[in-house]
Design an enzyme around this catalytic site. Structure first.
Site, short mmCIF file in Angstrom:
data_model
loop_
_atom_site.label_atom_id
_atom_site.label_comp_id
_atom_site.label_asym_id
_atom_site.label_seq_id
_atom_site.Cartn_x
_atom_site.Cartn_y
_atom_site.Cartn_z
N ARG A 183 3.71 -3.84 -0.20
CA ARG A 183 4.60 -4.69 -1.27
C ARG A 183 5.18 -5.61 -0.55
NH1 ARG A 183 2.28 -2.29 -4.33
NH2 ARG A 183 2.87 -0.83 -6.00
N GLU A 191 5.92 -12.42 -6.40
CA GLU A 191 4.86 -12.30 -7.01
C GLU A 191 4.50 -12.07 -8.67
OE1 GLU A 191 2.50 -8.94 -5.05
OE2 GLU A 191 2.42 -8.13 -6.97
N HIS A 235 -2.70 -9.54 -4.81
CA HIS A 235 -2.69 -8.17 -5.24
C HIS A 235 -4.00 -7.55 -5.68
CE1 HIS A 235 0.89 -5.16 -5.82
NE2 HIS A 235 -0.32 -4.66 -5.61
P1 NAI Z 1 1.43 7.28 0.54
O1 NAI Z 1 2.63 8.01 -0.34
O2 NAI Z 1 0.30 7.97 0.51
O3 NAI Z 1 2.17 7.00 2.01
C1 NAI Z 1 3.01 5.97 2.43
C2 NAI Z 1 3.58 6.61 3.56
O4 NAI Z 1 4.79 5.95 3.97
C3 NAI Z 1 3.95 8.06 3.74
O5 NAI Z 1 3.49 8.87 4.81
C4 NAI Z 1 5.65 7.87 3.68
O6 NAI Z 1 6.08 9.12 4.45
C5 NAI Z 1 5.70 6.65 4.62
N1 NAI Z 1 7.04 6.19 4.38
C6 NAI Z 1 7.90 6.02 3.60
N2 NAI Z 1 9.05 5.62 3.72
C7 NAI Z 1 8.73 4.91 4.90
C8 NAI Z 1 9.46 4.26 5.77
N3 NAI Z 1 10.84 3.73 5.30
N4 NAI Z 1 9.00 3.79 6.91
C9 NAI Z 1 7.73 4.06 7.21
N5 NAI Z 1 7.01 4.78 6.60
C10 NAI Z 1 7.49 5.17 5.18
O7 NAI Z 1 1.18 5.78 -0.15
P2 NAI Z 1 -0.40 5.19 -0.09
O8 NAI Z 1 -1.05 5.51 -1.31
O9 NAI Z 1 -0.75 5.24 1.17
O10 NAI Z 1 0.31 3.62 -0.42
C11 NAI Z 1 1.09 3.09 0.41
C12 NAI Z 1 1.50 1.70 -0.24
O11 NAI Z 1 0.42 0.81 -0.63
C13 NAI Z 1 2.25 2.08 -1.88
O12 NAI Z 1 3.59 2.32 -1.50
C14 NAI Z 1 1.77 0.67 -2.18
O13 NAI Z 1 3.29 -0.08 -2.22
C15 NAI Z 1 0.88 0.09 -1.91
N6 NAI Z 1 -0.43 0.03 -2.40
C16 NAI Z 1 -0.94 -1.38 -2.61
C17 NAI Z 1 -1.94 -1.64 -3.30
C18 NAI Z 1 -2.72 -2.97 -3.49
O14 NAI Z 1 -3.62 -3.19 -4.27
N7 NAI Z 1 -2.05 -3.94 -2.54
C19 NAI Z 1 -2.94 -0.64 -4.07
C20 NAI Z 1 -2.12 0.83 -3.93
C21 NAI Z 1 -0.91 0.96 -3.12
#
Ligand code: NAI
Length: 351
Positions: free
Chosen positions: A238, A267, A299
């Site tokens: 993000r 964005e 994105h």
């Molecule tokens: P997920 O929920 O599987 O993993 C997120 C991880 O971040 C978890 O292990 C959690 O414990 C950790 N976390 C939470 N708060 C944190 C903090 N303050 N510091 C460090 N780690 C922390 O999510 P996933 O599927 O891996 O997605 C991650 C991010 O990717 C999403 O939140 C979203 O913002 C972004 N995303 C971007 C996309 C794109 O097209 N550019 C598409 C899908 C997701």
């Protein structure tokens, strides 16, 4: 069960195509669910268009703040169905006791991780420069000297679904891996360390955590100062995780070697639309784009056939589940982020 009427904001042709394929199958025998597609984004001016519908379907740059939630609630909207994983654009707490919020927790973590590496390789091997040169019959190699990924240290911040795919890919390249997560995964075989160690020791830093109030602008002047000269920053998570002005200063001062960005803090009014022929009002973005060592995509990391198909399937499944059993395993609980967690821990505070 009556027909569920869904209004989808910020719909793009590829959304409509993937949703219609799934709808055709679902509605084969009985007309269960219908979608109306709007190009406009959801905000306090467009929320009224949801009047007469049961469900509002939104994406990452729709605004679901208090004003919007009030309008939707007054107009009897029962469910907000996010067709994405991140929900930082939704005031989930304010939705509590008013509107249920469902999301698609995972649609293709591989798509995002693969795109992150595609950007990294483009940058580190100067593919973006070489592509333009050869199109112009310029076969010179001067200025195209790259770097190996082998033996470089990558810091993965956030070891969830996408972070884990990143770790697997990085292993394939023979990279050293360091990881940080607010909640360590005890089953993950990786070298967890502090954020400070990642900032100070990694050649490449990649962000894969959600955006929260706590980590907004985690990449800022202070943290950039800690980093190695020439560090490469990857952000497909993000935009708000990075202070864009500080990033720009870091690039101008040559501290940052390259930045690969699929997301940008401001964005929402720019990405996903064709702005060619327009003058960009955002000076920081305009300057970042001019930098030879910045790779920017709008994105796009999730955008694969497989992910679009998973998004359409899960979004529709979430809505149908909610309609039949008044909840969904993909409902967001504002206390912990996931209603299933609440149930497991027997502290169901949602609804
Ligand atoms: P997920 O929920 O599987 O993993 C997120 C991880 O971040 C978890 O292990 C959690 O414990 C950790 N976390 C939470 N708060 C944190 C903090 N303050 N510091 C460090 N780690 C922390 O999510 P996933 O599927 O891996 O997605 C991650 C991010 O990717 C999403 O939140 C979203 O913002 C972004 N995303 C971007 C996309 C794109 O097209 N550019 C598409 C899908 C997701």
């Amino acid at each position: 069960m009556g027909l569920i009427k869904v209004i989808m904001y910020d719909s793009k042709p590829y959304d409509i195509e993937s949703f219609n394929i799934v709808l055709e199958k679902i509605n084969q025998e009985e007309n269960k669910i219908s979608f109306t597609y709007l190009e406009t984004k959801l905000n306090k001016h467009t929320a009224i268009l949801a009047k007469g519908y049961d469900v509002v379907c939104v994406f990452v740059n729709d605004t679901v703040d208090k004003d919007v939630i009030d309008i939707l609630y007054e107009n009897n909207i029962k469910v907000i169905a996010l067709r994405c994983a991140g929900y930082n654009n939704v005031d989930v707490e304010y939705c509590f006791n008013k509107i249920h919020v469902l999301r698609v927790p995972s649609y293709s973590p591989n798509a995002v991780a693969e795109h992150t590496f595609a950007m990294l390789l483009t940058s580190i091997r100067r593919i973006h420069k070489a592509y333009i040169r050869t199109k112009d019959n310029n076969f010179s190699l001067s200025g195209l000297v790259g770097e190996d990924l082998f033996n470089k240290t990558i810091g993965i911040i956030g070891t969830g679904k996408i972070g884990k795919c990143m770790i697997n890919i990085a292993r394939g390249f023979g990279m050293n891996i360091k990881a940080y997560d607010k909640f360590i995964d005890p089953n993950l075989d990786v070298n967890y360390c502090s954020l400070e160690e990642i900032y100070k020791t990694c050649d490449i830093i990649s962000l894969h955590c959600p955006l929260t109030n706590e980590n907004r602008h985690m990449i800022n002047k202070n943290t950039i100062d800690m980093m190695k000269k020439g560090v490469i920053i990857l952000n497909t998570s993000r935009g708000g995780l990075i202070n864009s002005n500080d990033l720009l200063e870091g690039i101008k001062s040559r501290k940052i070697g390259a930045a690969c960005l699929d997301v940008y803090e401001e964005e929402s009014d720019i990405f996903f639309t064709d702005k060619s022929g327009h003058i960009l009002n955002d000076d920081t973005l305009a300057r970042l784009i001019t930098m030879p060592n910045v790779i920017l995509t709008s994105h796009q990391a999730y955008l694969t056939k497989e992910a679009l198909n998973n998004i359409a399937n899960t979004t529709i499944e979430n809505i149908l589940n909610y309609q039949s059993v008044s909840t969904s395993q993909n409902e967001i609980c504002y206390h912990c982020g996931n209603i299933e967690n609440c149930k497991k821990n027997k502290k169901l505070k949602c609804f």
